[in-house]
Write an enzyme that holds these catalytic residues in place. Structure first.
Site, PDB file in Angstrom:
ATOM      1  CE1 TYR A 147      -3.580   2.506   0.464  1.00 33.07           C
ATOM      2  CE2 TYR A 147      -2.482   3.240   2.544  1.00 33.07           C
ATOM      3  CZ  TYR A 147      -3.391   3.531   1.488  1.00 33.07           C
ATOM      4  OH  TYR A 147      -4.073   4.635   1.366  1.00 33.07           O
TER       5      TYR A 147
ATOM      6  CG  ASP B 215       5.679   4.229   0.686  1.00 34.54           C
ATOM      7  OD1 ASP B 215       6.092   4.869   1.653  1.00 34.54           O
ATOM      8  OD2 ASP B 215       4.608   3.860   0.538  1.00 34.54           O
TER       9      ASP B 215
ATOM     10  CE  LYS C   2       1.674   5.393   7.867  1.00 35.94           C
ATOM     11  NZ  LYS C   2       0.174   5.263   8.251  1.00 35.94           N
TER      12      LYS C   2
HETATM   13  C1  PLP Z   1       3.748   2.530   3.061  1.00 30.48           C
HETATM   14  C2  PLP Z   1       2.923   3.374   3.148  1.00 30.48           C
HETATM   15  N1  PLP Z   1       2.701   4.390   2.082  1.00 30.48           N
HETATM   16  C3  PLP Z   1       2.075   5.421   2.020  1.00 30.48           C
HETATM   17  C4  PLP Z   1       0.906   5.458   2.905  1.00 30.48           C
HETATM   18  C5  PLP Z   1      -0.082   6.507   2.733  1.00 30.48           C
HETATM   19  O1  PLP Z   1      -0.111   7.500   3.728  1.00 30.48           O
HETATM   20  P1  PLP Z   1      -1.237   8.567   4.354  1.00 30.48           P
HETATM   21  O2  PLP Z   1      -2.169   7.639   4.935  1.00 30.48           O
HETATM   22  O3  PLP Z   1      -0.549   9.413   5.182  1.00 30.48           O
HETATM   23  O4  PLP Z   1      -1.644   9.064   3.102  1.00 30.48           O
HETATM   24  C6  PLP Z   1       0.716   4.590   3.980  1.00 30.48           C
HETATM   25  C7  PLP Z   1      -0.456   4.661   4.903  1.00 30.48           C
HETATM   26  O5  PLP Z   1      -0.523   3.659   5.731  1.00 30.48           O
HETATM   27  C8  PLP Z   1       1.748   3.755   4.063  1.00 30.48           C
HETATM   28  O6  PLP Z   1       1.690   2.652   5.094  1.00 30.48           O
END
Ligand code: PLP
Length: 453
Positions: free
Chosen positions: A163, A263, A291
């Site tokens: 994700y 990411d 985060k």
């Molecule tokens: C690995 C990863 N990338 C991107 C995101 C997206 O982040 P946001 O929820 O702040 O949009 C998440 C969200 O859990 C994530 O776990």
């Protein structure tokens, strides 16, 4: 698919019992849910907060503790999906944000805070240029724009089962149903829900994690704009990269002139000062953060090499947003990165995490549970599989999902606030102590004893 773990005969009875207990303990949340459901689909602001039969509505938090609207007290191992490494209502962050409140909260003009934070991110991650966003979704979206803008190509290579936020390019094969995945050598690109632009799945090529040869084949087709990867997968529990995997991705992307995007929204400041980039010693072309870097305020950042930064500099790729670098968020990020998540704090988090994993391993061994622990930095989890999980298909076929759910219920009913669902991990904060770990382990041992009885 067959499970390679023993089936415990009492899992379903224990699950029913613990679900009933949870309902009993959280009646007020049930009332909130009724009310919330009338105005928010699923009764929640974000679908990730949904839960069965209702979410636990939280009233407040301080340090490592949170209280729900029923007055139940929990030790927080959920920590806002890994955001709150600083602990709740951290006085240092609160003071920084309150001070900024008195100086004005938004100008849509740059402030010194954004310079300080960008300098610190550069120091930690080694990438020379940074921009700010408001979430992980925006960070990975900007990364994809950079990759496509740089190469003039369309196809994004992504890992099956990851994700990366909820923009079109990455909402593909996030949790593909096993009967639609296709064969491992040529996984189908399955949209995660409805509503994406035509051609979205065609522009995303899916490969298994921890398989550099598959990535090589995907890149060899010559149409790839960028490769996006979580250096350690953190949305199917935690899956570590096997030795040499990230290094090989780095070589392949360089060979093919394709930006390598890490990411690090989850790994980020949560596992080491310079995240997975530092921990695994591989530097990508783009790093996506959010985060934990902003200490509980909504913010993110995207780091990039000089060539990609040139695209932003010249406005060839548009990176922008009203709230980017918002002073309140920058004040929180500055306090988080410079005052709270210090080298000593990381040493403390790593020690706590090791001891929690050791404690879980002891219980797993004593009760012969089909499980093992995986973790790094402030994050860890019990994976309910006796075999290693290297990729999404292992997660689907080797994990005992009912046991994962039951362990969650035991935690919640014994004062341990945990991420809902089976996909997540715990995140520790600087406010956690060995006493808190002991409480976690008590709840886990109770679960182990009951389930193996
Ligand atoms: C690995 C990863 N990338 C991107 C995101 C997206 O982040 P946001 O929820 O702040 O949009 C998440 C969200 O859990 C994530 O776990």
């Amino acid at each position: 698919m067959t499970l390679t773990v023993p089936a415990y005969s009492n899992v379903s009875a224990l699950t029913d019992r613990e679900k009933a207990r949870l309902v009993e303990r959280t009646r007020r949340s049930g009332e909130y849910f009724e009310r919330a459901h009338a105005v928010m689909p699923g009764g929640v602001p974000s679908s990730f907060q949904r839960n069965d039969p209702w979410p636990t509505y939280i009233e407040r938090g301080t340090g490592a503790q949170v209280w729900d609207v029923d007055g139940n007290e929990y030790l927080d191992f959920h920590n806002g999906f890994g955001v709150m490494c600083v602990g709740h209502a951290n006085p240092t962050i609160a003071a920084a944000v309150k001070a900024q409140m008195d100086e004005g909260t938004h100008f849509a003009a740059p402030t010194e805070g954004s310079i300080v934070v960008a300098e610190e991110l550069k120091r930690r991650w080694g990438l020379p240029h940074w921009r700010f966003t408001n979430s992980g979704t925006e960070s990975t979206m900007d990364a994809i724009h950079l990759a496509r803008g740089f190469t003039g190509r369309d196809v994004i290579v992504k890992i099956e089962g990851t994700y990366h936020g909820h923009h079109d390019a990455v909402m593909v094969s996030v949790k593909p149903p096993p009967d639609q995945m296709g064969d491992r050598e040529h996984p189908n690109a399955i949209p995660y829900g409805l509503g994406y632009a035509p051609g979205t799945p065609e522009a995303t090529r899916v490969v298994p994690f921890n398989d550099a040869e598959a990535a090589e084949l995907a890149l060899a087709q010559g149409d790839v704009a960028g490769l996006i990867v979580e250096p350690a997968m953190m949305n199917i529990n935690i899956v570590r990269p096997v030795d040499g995997y990230l290094e090989r991705l780095r070589e392949l992307c360089t060979e093919h002139g394709v930006p390598l995007i890490f990411d690090e929204v989850k790994t980020g400041a949560a596992i080491a000062p310079g995240g997975a980039t530092e921990l695994f010693g591989v530097t990508p072309d783009v790093v996506c953060l959010a985060k934990a870097i902003c200490g509980g305020l909504p913010g993110g950042a995207v780091g990039m090499n000089a060539e990609l930064a040139e695209l932003v500099e010249t406005n060839a790729v548009r990176q922008q947003g009203t709230f980017n670098g918002n002073p309140l968020v920058m004040a929180a990020a500055q306090a988080t990165l410079l005052e709270v998540l210090t080298p000593d704090a990381y040493a403390q988090l790593h020690g706590l995490n090791d001891r929690l994993m050791e404690g879980c391993e002891r219980i797993i061994g004593e009760y012969s549970l089909p499980a093992h622990t995986v973790g790094m930095g402030s994050k860890g989890c019990v994976v309910f599989s006796s075999e290693p999980v290297r990729e999404y298909r292992d997660y689907v076929s080797k994990i005992h999902h009912e046991l994962s759910d039951l362990a969650w219920l035991y935690h919640m009913n014994h004062g341990i606030f945990m991420t809902p669902g089976q996909d997540e991990e715990w995140t520790l904060s600087v406010a956690h102590t060995d006493e808190h770990l002991a409480h976690y382990l008590e709840a886990f041992e109770l679960f182990a004893r009951d389930v193996t009885r």
